[in-house]
Design a protein around this motif. Structure first.
Motif, PDB file in Angstrom:
ATOM      1  N   ASP A 111       0.796  -1.041   0.072  1.00 17.58           N
ATOM      2  CA  ASP A 111       0.041   0.059  -0.037  1.00 17.58           C
ATOM      3  C   ASP A 111       0.923   1.185   0.149  1.00 17.58           C
ATOM      4  OD1 ASP A 111      -1.877   1.916   0.240  1.00 17.58           O
ATOM      5  OD2 ASP A 111      -2.847   1.110   2.086  1.00 17.58           O
ATOM      6  N   TRP A 112       1.042   1.498  -1.324  1.00 11.74           N
ATOM      7  CA  TRP A 112       2.374   2.679  -1.305  1.00 11.74           C
ATOM      8  C   TRP A 112       1.872   3.981  -0.948  1.00 11.74           C
ATOM      9  CZ3 TRP A 112       6.564  -0.175  -1.896  1.00 11.74           C
ATOM     10  CH2 TRP A 112       6.224  -1.490  -2.455  1.00 11.74           C
ATOM     11  N   SER A 113       3.050   4.882  -0.840  1.00 10.65           N
ATOM     12  CA  SER A 113       2.656   6.342  -0.030  1.00 10.65           C
ATOM     13  C   SER A 113       2.302   7.540  -0.867  1.00 10.65           C
ATOM     14  CB  SER A 113       3.963   6.493   0.727  1.00 10.65           C
ATOM     15  OG  SER A 113       3.689   7.595   1.736  1.00 10.65           O
ATOM     16  N   LEU A 114       2.896   7.589  -2.282  1.00 12.30           N
ATOM     17  CA  LEU A 114       2.627   9.013  -2.663  1.00 12.30           C
ATOM     18  C   LEU A 114       2.168   8.565  -4.184  1.00 12.30           C
ATOM     19  CD1 LEU A 114       5.314  11.740  -3.170  1.00 12.30           C
ATOM     20  CD2 LEU A 114       4.163  10.934  -5.356  1.00 12.30           C
ATOM     21  N   PRO A 115       1.202   9.219  -4.463  1.00 10.62           N
ATOM     22  CA  PRO A 115       0.686  10.323  -3.806  1.00 10.62           C
ATOM     23  C   PRO A 115      -0.549   9.871  -2.859  1.00 10.62           C
ATOM     24  CG  PRO A 115      -0.649  10.409  -5.751  1.00 10.62           C
ATOM     25  CD  PRO A 115       0.500   9.369  -5.967  1.00 10.62           C
ATOM     26  N   SER A 116      -0.937  10.765  -1.722  1.00  7.84           N
ATOM     27  CA  SER A 116      -2.157  10.140  -0.774  1.00  7.84           C
ATOM     28  C   SER A 116      -3.329  10.345  -1.544  1.00  7.84           C
ATOM     29  CB  SER A 116      -2.104  11.111   0.400  1.00  7.84           C
ATOM     30  OG  SER A 116      -3.296  10.884   1.043  1.00  7.84           O
ATOM     31  N   ASN A 117      -3.982   8.939  -1.418  1.00  8.18           N
ATOM     32  CA  ASN A 117      -5.281   8.746  -1.926  1.00  8.18           C
ATOM     33  C   ASN A 117      -6.369   9.614  -1.351  1.00  8.18           C
ATOM     34  OD1 ASN A 117      -4.796   5.349  -2.809  1.00  8.18           O
ATOM     35  ND2 ASN A 117      -4.605   6.922  -4.099  1.00  8.18           N
ATOM     36  N   HIS A 118      -6.264   9.652  -0.197  1.00  8.31           N
ATOM     37  CA  HIS A 118      -7.257  10.471   0.676  1.00  8.31           C
ATOM     38  C   HIS A 118      -7.301  11.780   0.304  1.00  8.31           C
ATOM     39  CE1 HIS A 118      -7.330   6.678   3.173  1.00  8.31           C
ATOM     40  NE2 HIS A 118      -8.250   7.260   3.818  1.00  8.31           N
ATOM     41  N   ALA A 119      -5.947  12.486   0.104  1.00 12.60           N
ATOM     42  CA  ALA A 119      -6.001  13.803  -0.012  1.00 12.60           C
ATOM     43  C   ALA A 119      -6.315  13.988  -1.535  1.00 12.60           C
ATOM     44  CB  ALA A 119      -4.324  14.205   0.189  1.00 12.60           C
ATOM     45  N   THR A 120      -5.935  13.322  -2.392  1.00 12.34           N
ATOM     46  CA  THR A 120      -6.530  13.282  -3.735  1.00 12.34           C
ATOM     47  C   THR A 120      -7.944  13.251  -3.706  1.00 12.34           C
ATOM     48  OG1 THR A 120      -4.482  12.029  -4.631  1.00 12.34           O
ATOM     49  CG2 THR A 120      -6.437  12.106  -6.106  1.00 12.34           C
ATOM     50  N   PHE A 121      -8.524  12.313  -3.345  1.00  9.65           N
ATOM     51  CA  PHE A 121     -10.019  12.362  -3.152  1.00  9.65           C
ATOM     52  C   PHE A 121     -10.599  13.515  -2.598  1.00  9.65           C
ATOM     53  CE2 PHE A 121     -14.277  11.210  -1.745  1.00  9.65           C
ATOM     54  CZ  PHE A 121     -14.788   9.926  -2.285  1.00  9.65           C
ATOM     55  N   ALA A 122      -9.882  13.963  -1.296  1.00 11.63           N
ATOM     56  CA  ALA A 122     -10.788  15.121  -0.703  1.00 11.63           C
ATOM     57  C   ALA A 122     -10.495  16.432  -1.599  1.00 11.63           C
ATOM     58  CB  ALA A 122      -9.947  15.239   0.450  1.00 11.63           C
ATOM     59  N   ALA A 123      -9.457  16.729  -2.169  1.00  9.48           N
ATOM     60  CA  ALA A 123      -9.192  17.749  -3.008  1.00  9.48           C
ATOM     61  C   ALA A 123     -10.011  17.627  -4.431  1.00  9.48           C
ATOM     62  CB  ALA A 123      -7.724  17.852  -3.542  1.00  9.48           C
ATOM     63  N   ALA A 124     -10.202  16.663  -4.943  1.00  6.38           N
ATOM     64  CA  ALA A 124     -11.110  16.539  -6.147  1.00  6.38           C
ATOM     65  C   ALA A 124     -12.352  16.831  -5.781  1.00  6.38           C
ATOM     66  CB  ALA A 124     -10.931  15.128  -6.667  1.00  6.38           C
ATOM     67  N   ALA A 125     -12.920  16.275  -4.344  1.00  5.27           N
ATOM     68  CA  ALA A 125     -14.286  16.375  -4.074  1.00  5.27           C
ATOM     69  C   ALA A 125     -14.593  17.817  -3.765  1.00  5.27           C
ATOM     70  CB  ALA A 125     -14.492  15.737  -2.773  1.00  5.27           C
ATOM     71  N   ALA A 126     -13.479  18.531  -3.314  1.00  7.58           N
ATOM     72  CA  ALA A 126     -13.695  20.159  -3.017  1.00  7.58           C
ATOM     73  C   ALA A 126     -13.795  20.798  -4.245  1.00  7.58           C
ATOM     74  CB  ALA A 126     -12.534  20.564  -2.286  1.00  7.58           C
ATOM     75  N   VAL A 127     -13.179  20.460  -5.227  1.00  6.05           N
ATOM     76  CA  VAL A 127     -13.479  21.099  -6.756  1.00  6.05           C
ATOM     77  C   VAL A 127     -14.805  20.773  -6.988  1.00  6.05           C
ATOM     78  CG1 VAL A 127     -12.784  21.020  -8.983  1.00  6.05           C
ATOM     79  CG2 VAL A 127     -10.903  21.020  -7.261  1.00  6.05           C
ATOM     80  N   GLY A 128     -15.394  19.618  -6.797  1.00  7.23           N
ATOM     81  CA  GLY A 128     -16.615  19.363  -7.254  1.00  7.23           C
ATOM     82  C   GLY A 128     -17.732  20.329  -6.530  1.00  7.23           C
ATOM     83  N   LEU A 147      -7.649  19.765   5.985  1.00  5.19           N
ATOM     84  CA  LEU A 147      -7.542  19.315   7.241  1.00  5.19           C
ATOM     85  C   LEU A 147      -7.651  17.772   7.098  1.00  5.19           C
ATOM     86  CD1 LEU A 147     -10.488  21.250   9.132  1.00  5.19           C
ATOM     87  CD2 LEU A 147      -8.096  21.215   9.768  1.00  5.19           C
ATOM     88  N   GLU A 148      -8.170  17.109   5.780  1.00  4.96           N
ATOM     89  CA  GLU A 148      -7.997  15.799   5.663  1.00  4.96           C
ATOM     90  C   GLU A 148      -6.527  15.525   5.254  1.00  4.96           C
ATOM     91  OE1 GLU A 148      -8.747  11.777   4.481  1.00  4.96           O
ATOM     92  OE2 GLU A 148      -9.547  12.932   5.756  1.00  4.96           O
ATOM     93  N   ALA A 149      -5.841  16.611   4.620  1.00  5.35           N
ATOM     94  CA  ALA A 149      -4.541  16.003   4.311  1.00  5.35           C
ATOM     95  C   ALA A 149      -3.662  16.029   5.303  1.00  5.35           C
ATOM     96  CB  ALA A 149      -4.195  17.112   3.285  1.00  5.35           C
ATOM     97  N   PHE A 150      -4.030  17.148   6.224  1.00  7.06           N
ATOM     98  CA  PHE A 150      -3.112  17.135   7.525  1.00  7.06           C
ATOM     99  C   PHE A 150      -3.271  16.021   8.351  1.00  7.06           C
ATOM    100  CE2 PHE A 150      -2.672  18.446  11.886  1.00  7.06           C
ATOM    101  CZ  PHE A 150      -1.407  18.854  12.137  1.00  7.06           C
ATOM    102  N   SER A 151      -4.763  15.336   8.532  1.00  2.00           N
ATOM    103  CA  SER A 151      -4.815  14.293   9.376  1.00  2.00           C
ATOM    104  C   SER A 151      -4.067  13.076   8.779  1.00  2.00           C
ATOM    105  CB  SER A 151      -6.412  13.881   9.177  1.00  2.00           C
ATOM    106  OG  SER A 151      -6.878  13.420   8.292  1.00  2.00           O
ATOM    107  N   VAL A 164       0.782  16.557  -0.051  1.00  4.27           N
ATOM    108  CA  VAL A 164       0.766  17.762  -0.995  1.00  4.27           C
ATOM    109  C   VAL A 164       0.548  17.455  -2.305  1.00  4.27           C
ATOM    110  CG1 VAL A 164       2.183  19.752  -1.768  1.00  4.27           C
ATOM    111  CG2 VAL A 164       2.085  19.379   0.663  1.00  4.27           C
ATOM    112  N   ALA A 165       1.299  16.255  -2.629  1.00  2.00           N
ATOM    113  CA  ALA A 165       1.145  15.830  -4.071  1.00  2.00           C
ATOM    114  C   ALA A 165      -0.358  15.251  -4.193  1.00  2.00           C
ATOM    115  CB  ALA A 165       2.165  14.548  -4.270  1.00  2.00           C
ATOM    116  N   GLY A 166      -0.819  14.720  -3.308  1.00  2.21           N
ATOM    117  CA  GLY A 166      -2.328  14.306  -3.422  1.00  2.21           C
ATOM    118  C   GLY A 166      -3.347  15.492  -3.570  1.00  2.21           C
TER     119      GLY A 166
END
Length: 214
Positions: A111-128, A147-151, A164-166
């Motif tokens: 389960d690799w590290s970069l980019p963060s799936n959670h941060a990617t999901f959160a950013a994409a959802a925020a755009v939507g 906040l999700e990325a920081f968590s 950040v990459a996510g």
């Protein structure tokens, strides 16, 4: 075996140690809340997108098209981030920094590290969400994504540069999907609204206009 810790930026590794160290000095209820919230936030954001679809049923064709495309953009960004992770195969911090105690359980190898799936999901959802509600969502959604990325760092699952990459990944892919597919999706919604069998998914919710003289 993937890349080793020598490939991690020093500043990212240092911040990781500082944030996870801070987490251990917070009250237990804060750590417990963070452990739950870090996995719950994506589900909450997706629920807001579903509500956006329901709300758009009374809007015009363009708004409904955006409401239908927003989840597509999120899933596209998520799958793309998963593909990048599989190619880069960068290691999780908790695999190598065995002296660091984390709030969350360390993910299994593979389960690799970069980019963060959670941060990617959160950013994409925020755009939507911002595309659907340009008022409060323009402030609230990005804050939730941050906040999700920081968590993810707080609970020890990712390095700071992973999240950040996510955020960048989701924040770039989602608008591209929305812009590229907006016109055909709007035309599709217009066609669907003319078909009673499909209108339930995209209905305007407006009462029918009765002929004059009746």
């Amino acid at each position: 075996m993937g890349n080793q810790i020598e490939d991690v930026p020093d500043i990212s590794a240092e911040w990781y140690r500082e944030v996870t160290g801070l987490a251990l000095h917070t009250p237990a209820w804060v750590r417990d809340a963070a452990a739950v919230a870090t996995d719950a936030v994506p589900a909450i954001l997706f629920a807001f997108l579903v509500f956006g679809w329901w709300r758009a049923r009374r809007g015009d064709d363009r708004m409904m098209a955006l409401a239908l495309l927003a989840p597509v953009a999120v899933v596209t960004a998520y799958l793309a981030s998963e593909g990048v992770k599989s190619v880069l195969r960068l290691r999780r911090p908790c695999w190598d920094m065995t002296d660091v105690v984390t709030v969350a359980h360390c993910p299994p190898y593979g389960d690799w590290s970069l980019p963060s799936n959670h941060a990617t999901f959160a950013a994409a959802a925020a755009v939507g969400l911002v595309a659907l509600w340009r008022g409060a969502a323009a402030v609230v959604a990005p804050v939730i994504a941050l906040l999700e990325a920081f968590s993810r760092v707080f609970v020890g699952a990712h390095y700071p540069h992973d999240v950040v990459a996510g955020l960048l990944f989701g924040g770039l892919i989602a608008p591209v999907v929305l812009l590229a597919m907006r016109s055909p999706a709007t035309a599709l919604v217009s066609a669907m609204r003319r078909r009673p069998a499909l209108a339930v998914l995209v209905a305007t919710g407006r009462p029918p206009v009765l002929p004059r003289g009746r």
